[in-house]
Write a protein that holds these residues in place. Structure first.
Motif, mmCIF file in Angstrom:
data_model
loop_
_atom_site.group_PDB
_atom_site.id
_atom_site.type_symbol
_atom_site.label_atom_id
_atom_site.label_comp_id
_atom_site.label_asym_id
_atom_site.label_seq_id
_atom_site.Cartn_x
_atom_site.Cartn_y
_atom_site.Cartn_z
ATOM 1 N N LEU A 78 19.549 87.685 48.827
ATOM 2 C CA LEU A 78 18.680 87.937 50.027
ATOM 3 C C LEU A 78 19.531 88.355 51.308
ATOM 4 C CD1 LEU A 78 16.110 84.921 49.695
ATOM 5 C CD2 LEU A 78 15.341 87.004 49.457
ATOM 6 N N ALA A 79 20.766 87.718 51.241
ATOM 7 C CA ALA A 79 21.707 88.065 52.637
ATOM 8 C C ALA A 79 22.139 89.550 52.133
ATOM 9 C CB ALA A 79 22.765 87.122 52.561
ATOM 10 N N ALA A 80 22.661 89.786 50.861
ATOM 11 C CA ALA A 80 23.002 91.379 50.748
ATOM 12 C C ALA A 80 22.152 92.372 50.913
ATOM 13 C CB ALA A 80 23.574 91.221 49.240
ATOM 14 N N HIS A 81 20.820 91.962 50.536
ATOM 15 C CA HIS A 81 19.672 92.882 50.865
ATOM 16 C C HIS A 81 18.930 93.006 52.385
ATOM 17 C CE1 HIS A 81 20.199 93.048 46.471
ATOM 18 N NE2 HIS A 81 19.656 94.096 46.539
ATOM 19 N N ASP A 82 19.784 92.150 53.278
ATOM 20 C CA ASP A 82 19.194 92.141 54.659
ATOM 21 C C ASP A 82 17.693 91.591 54.621
ATOM 22 O OD1 ASP A 82 19.239 92.047 57.274
ATOM 23 O OD2 ASP A 82 19.151 94.089 57.559
ATOM 24 N N ALA A 83 17.460 90.672 53.745
ATOM 25 C CA ALA A 83 15.806 90.393 53.788
ATOM 26 C C ALA A 83 15.574 89.578 55.169
ATOM 27 C CB ALA A 83 15.726 89.395 52.798
ATOM 28 N N PRO A 84 14.342 89.244 55.808
ATOM 29 C CA PRO A 84 14.064 88.588 56.905
ATOM 30 C C PRO A 84 14.141 87.123 56.520
ATOM 31 C CG PRO A 84 12.191 90.225 56.259
ATOM 32 C CD PRO A 84 13.570 90.346 55.227
ATOM 33 N N ARG A 85 14.568 86.369 57.525
ATOM 34 C CA ARG A 85 14.643 85.087 57.362
ATOM 35 C C ARG A 85 13.377 84.307 57.549
ATOM 36 N NH1 ARG A 85 17.814 81.643 60.912
ATOM 37 N NH2 ARG A 85 17.161 79.915 59.191
ATOM 38 N N LEU A 86 13.297 83.244 56.878
ATOM 39 C CA LEU A 86 12.153 82.306 57.347
ATOM 40 C C LEU A 86 12.373 81.567 58.413
ATOM 41 C CD1 LEU A 86 11.140 81.202 53.388
ATOM 42 C CD2 LEU A 86 9.954 82.860 55.015
ATOM 43 N N VAL A 87 12.121 81.991 59.412
ATOM 44 C CA VAL A 87 12.266 81.159 60.650
ATOM 45 C C VAL A 87 11.204 80.451 61.207
ATOM 46 C CG1 VAL A 87 12.756 81.640 63.395
ATOM 47 C CG2 VAL A 87 13.571 83.476 61.602
ATOM 48 N N LEU A 88 10.000 80.807 61.127
ATOM 49 C CA LEU A 88 8.886 79.982 61.566
ATOM 50 C C LEU A 88 8.648 78.700 60.633
ATOM 51 C CD1 LEU A 88 6.797 79.427 63.721
ATOM 52 C CD2 LEU A 88 5.271 81.008 62.186
ATOM 53 N N PRO A 89 8.635 78.795 59.186
ATOM 54 C CA PRO A 89 8.548 77.837 58.496
ATOM 55 C C PRO A 89 9.731 76.805 57.940
ATOM 56 C CG PRO A 89 8.072 79.848 57.280
ATOM 57 C CD PRO A 89 8.848 80.304 58.399
ATOM 58 N N PHE A 90 10.815 77.193 58.778
ATOM 59 C CA PHE A 90 12.441 76.429 58.563
ATOM 60 C C PHE A 90 12.008 74.968 58.249
ATOM 61 C CE2 PHE A 90 16.398 74.617 59.177
ATOM 62 C CZ PHE A 90 17.138 75.410 58.390
ATOM 63 N N VAL A 91 11.543 74.313 59.641
ATOM 64 C CA VAL A 91 11.408 73.191 59.434
ATOM 65 C C VAL A 91 10.258 72.321 58.636
ATOM 66 C CG1 VAL A 91 10.330 71.311 61.111
ATOM 67 C CG2 VAL A 91 11.711 72.942 61.935
ATOM 68 N N SER A 92 9.250 73.176 58.216
ATOM 69 C CA SER A 92 8.236 72.778 57.304
ATOM 70 C C SER A 92 8.842 72.595 55.741
ATOM 71 C CB SER A 92 7.018 73.998 57.394
ATOM 72 O OG SER A 92 6.632 74.539 58.594
ATOM 73 N N ILE A 93 9.516 73.707 55.441
ATOM 74 C CA ILE A 93 10.239 73.732 53.922
ATOM 75 C C ILE A 93 11.530 73.067 53.831
ATOM 76 C CG2 ILE A 93 9.099 75.825 53.417
ATOM 77 C CD1 ILE A 93 11.719 77.398 53.769
ATOM 78 N N HIS A 94 12.195 72.662 54.968
ATOM 79 C CA HIS A 94 13.380 72.053 54.718
ATOM 80 C C HIS A 94 13.277 70.312 55.255
ATOM 81 C CE1 HIS A 94 15.807 75.228 53.183
ATOM 82 N NE2 HIS A 94 15.457 75.864 54.257
ATOM 83 N N HIS A 95 13.154 70.550 56.698
ATOM 84 C CA HIS A 95 12.940 69.020 57.273
ATOM 85 C C HIS A 95 11.787 68.236 56.786
ATOM 86 C CE1 HIS A 95 15.646 70.649 60.925
ATOM 87 N NE2 HIS A 95 16.155 70.888 59.633
ATOM 88 N N ALA A 96 10.671 68.765 57.044
ATOM 89 C CA ALA A 96 9.388 68.076 56.483
ATOM 90 C C ALA A 96 9.516 67.861 55.077
ATOM 91 C CB ALA A 96 7.963 68.966 56.902
ATOM 92 N N ALA A 97 9.480 68.707 54.294
ATOM 93 C CA ALA A 97 9.592 68.205 52.909
ATOM 94 C C ALA A 97 10.649 67.393 52.344
ATOM 95 C CB ALA A 97 9.830 69.761 52.035
ATOM 96 N N SER A 98 12.010 67.359 52.914
ATOM 97 C CA SER A 98 12.786 66.512 52.489
ATOM 98 C C SER A 98 12.454 65.205 52.941
ATOM 99 C CB SER A 98 14.185 66.835 53.092
ATOM 100 O OG SER A 98 14.179 66.721 54.521
ATOM 101 N N THR A 99 11.879 65.012 54.041
ATOM 102 C CA THR A 99 11.386 63.821 54.408
ATOM 103 C C THR A 99 10.254 63.339 53.600
ATOM 104 O OG1 THR A 99 11.920 64.399 56.725
ATOM 105 C CG2 THR A 99 10.284 62.513 56.560
ATOM 106 N N LEU A 100 9.167 63.952 53.439
ATOM 107 C CA LEU A 100 8.190 63.508 52.492
ATOM 108 C C LEU A 100 8.634 63.182 51.115
ATOM 109 C CD1 LEU A 100 5.710 66.174 53.771
ATOM 110 C CD2 LEU A 100 5.501 63.602 54.025
ATOM 111 N N PHE A 101 9.749 63.901 50.471
ATOM 112 C CA PHE A 101 10.137 63.769 49.292
ATOM 113 C C PHE A 101 10.864 62.487 49.099
ATOM 114 C CE2 PHE A 101 9.837 68.429 48.397
ATOM 115 C CZ PHE A 101 8.890 68.470 47.628
ATOM 116 N N ALA A 102 11.616 62.018 50.228
ATOM 117 C CA ALA A 102 12.418 60.880 50.367
ATOM 118 C C ALA A 102 11.826 59.641 50.734
ATOM 119 C CB ALA A 102 13.821 61.204 51.268
#
Length: 396
Positions: A78-102
């Motif tokens: 994704l980095a090598a192909h200069d794909a857009p970053r998931l800026v807006l869902p970042f907290v959702s898919i990382h912080h919120a999800a990790s909290t809910l899973f744990a």
């Protein structure tokens, strides 16, 4: 995973990137309004989700299940192909999800994880005006009333809060307990009466960060995550999501798109026909930065592959990345000259490196402050990693 299987997966990701990464996204995302940015981010998340690439770190039953080796390959490509970053869902898919899973309940996971995959946006309500680096000093209160909590206080530096549907909220439920023992963790609906969001205009012209004011906000007791007064422990699960694979993704983007921008900048001829990289000092600086980037990427790859990382390893990665980002964007702003000082627009869906060097340099300072300042990271490395004596505590 064998080398053959890994390279087969890499070929699949490369082909997907070739056919799905929009070639002109940087131009189309430069100078756009908030609605256009949000729509683009939601579209790009849906594209990645359809391919199985949006939440590779989640368990397989929730749409993830990629191995660590596959995740490394995915973020590299994704980095090598200069794909857009998931800026807006970042907290959702990382912080919120990790909290809910744990620490979340089955009901909380069933309610929110499918919604996140459907585009639900989250923000994080941890920091306060008087509790930034010292998060345990927070004063936002949550008072138990029957089967609800009534919350009052203020949160600061809440990324993306202006677009968020839900918030990961820390509030003090026992003012008499020691600082870290009287905090509880809540899931707060941002549409609840009493929630007011005020965007903060930054030096870059963006309003990514927000203040959240809470006035008699009622949160159902079912939205408590973990036991009452155990929010500090739950918050460590949230903060852990900022480490590991997310740092590897950022390092890969800095090493690919970011460094390519810099090399291209140094190769452009000026009015006198000379190129910056023809200067020996510039060429030496480029070589030094490339060496540092190679080291950063190797460090991140080793960190995510380690099943038992050291107590200070995450701080080492964070410190290395944030200060290298600062040095690199500072150099870019220097080399860009006057033209670089007047380029005051950047793609909304880019990473911390966009080629708008002055804005990137100003933005790079964000990384040496949140998630623990560079000074705090050095303290952690010294005390937990090297076993040095603890810093003296100030007593009143």
């Amino acid at each position: 995973m064998t080398t053959q299987v890994r390279e087969h997966f890499r070929a699949d990701v490369r082909e997907w990137c070739r056919t799905h990464v929009p070639a002109d996204w940087r131009r189309e995302q430069t100078g756009v309004d908030d609605a256009t940015f949000v729509a683009f981010q939601q579209w790009w998340f849906a594209e990645l989700h359809a391919a199985g690439y949006a939440v590779p770190h989640w368990p397989a039953e929730w749409g993830g299940g990629l191995s660590v080796a596959e995740q490394v390959v995915l973020y590299q490509e994704l980095a090598a192909h200069d794909a857009p970053r998931l800026v807006l869902p970042f907290v959702s898919i990382h912080h919120a999800a990790s909290t809910l899973f744990a620490a979340g309940t089955d009901e909380q996971r069933q309610r929110h994880l499918p919604a996140i995959l459907g585009g639900e946006i989250w923000c994080q309500g941890f920091s306060e005006p008087g509790a930034g680096s010292d998060m345990a000093a927070l004063t936002t209160s949550a008072r138990k009333v029957d089967d609800t909590y009534v919350v009052n206080g203020q949160k600061l530096w809440a990324s993306g809060a202006a677009h968020a549907d839900w918030c990961l909220l820390l509030a003090r439920t026992d003012p008499e307990a020691p600082k870290r023992r009287g905090i509880s963790y809540f899931l707060m609906d941002m549409r609840t009466p009493g929630v007011e969001v005020r965007p903060i205009r930054q030096a870059t012209g963006e309003s990514h960060f927000c203040e959240i004011f809470l006035s008699d906000v009622v949160i159902p007791a079912e939205n408590l995550v973990g036991p009452e007064n155990e929010g500090w422990r739950v918050a460590q699960e949230t903060l852990g999501a900022e480490r590991g694979m997310t740092m590897l993704e950022l390092a890969e983007r800095l090493g690919h798109a970011g460094f390519r921008w810099l090399v291209d900048l140094c190769g452009r001829a000026g009015a006198d026909g000379t190129r910056p990289r023809d200067n020996a000092m510039v060429a030496d600086r480029l070589a030094c930065l490339e060496t540092e980037l190679t080291g950063l990427r190797a460090l991140c790859a080793a960190f995510v592959a380690d099943d038992n990382p050291g107590p200070a390893d995450a701080s080492i990665v964070k410190l290395y990345y944030s200060e290298l980002l600062q040095r690199m964007t500072d150099f870019g702003a220097d080399v860009a000259g006057l033209g670089g000082q007047t380029g005051l627009r950047k793609p909304m869906s880019s990473g911390w490196e966009s080629g708008s060097w002055v804005l990137d340099f100003i933005g790079s300072w964000e990384w040496t402050i949140p998630g623990g300042t560079s000074e705090i990271q050095r303290t952690i490395i010294g005390e937990r990693g090297l076993g040095l004596p603890r810093e003296p505590q100030v007593t009143k």
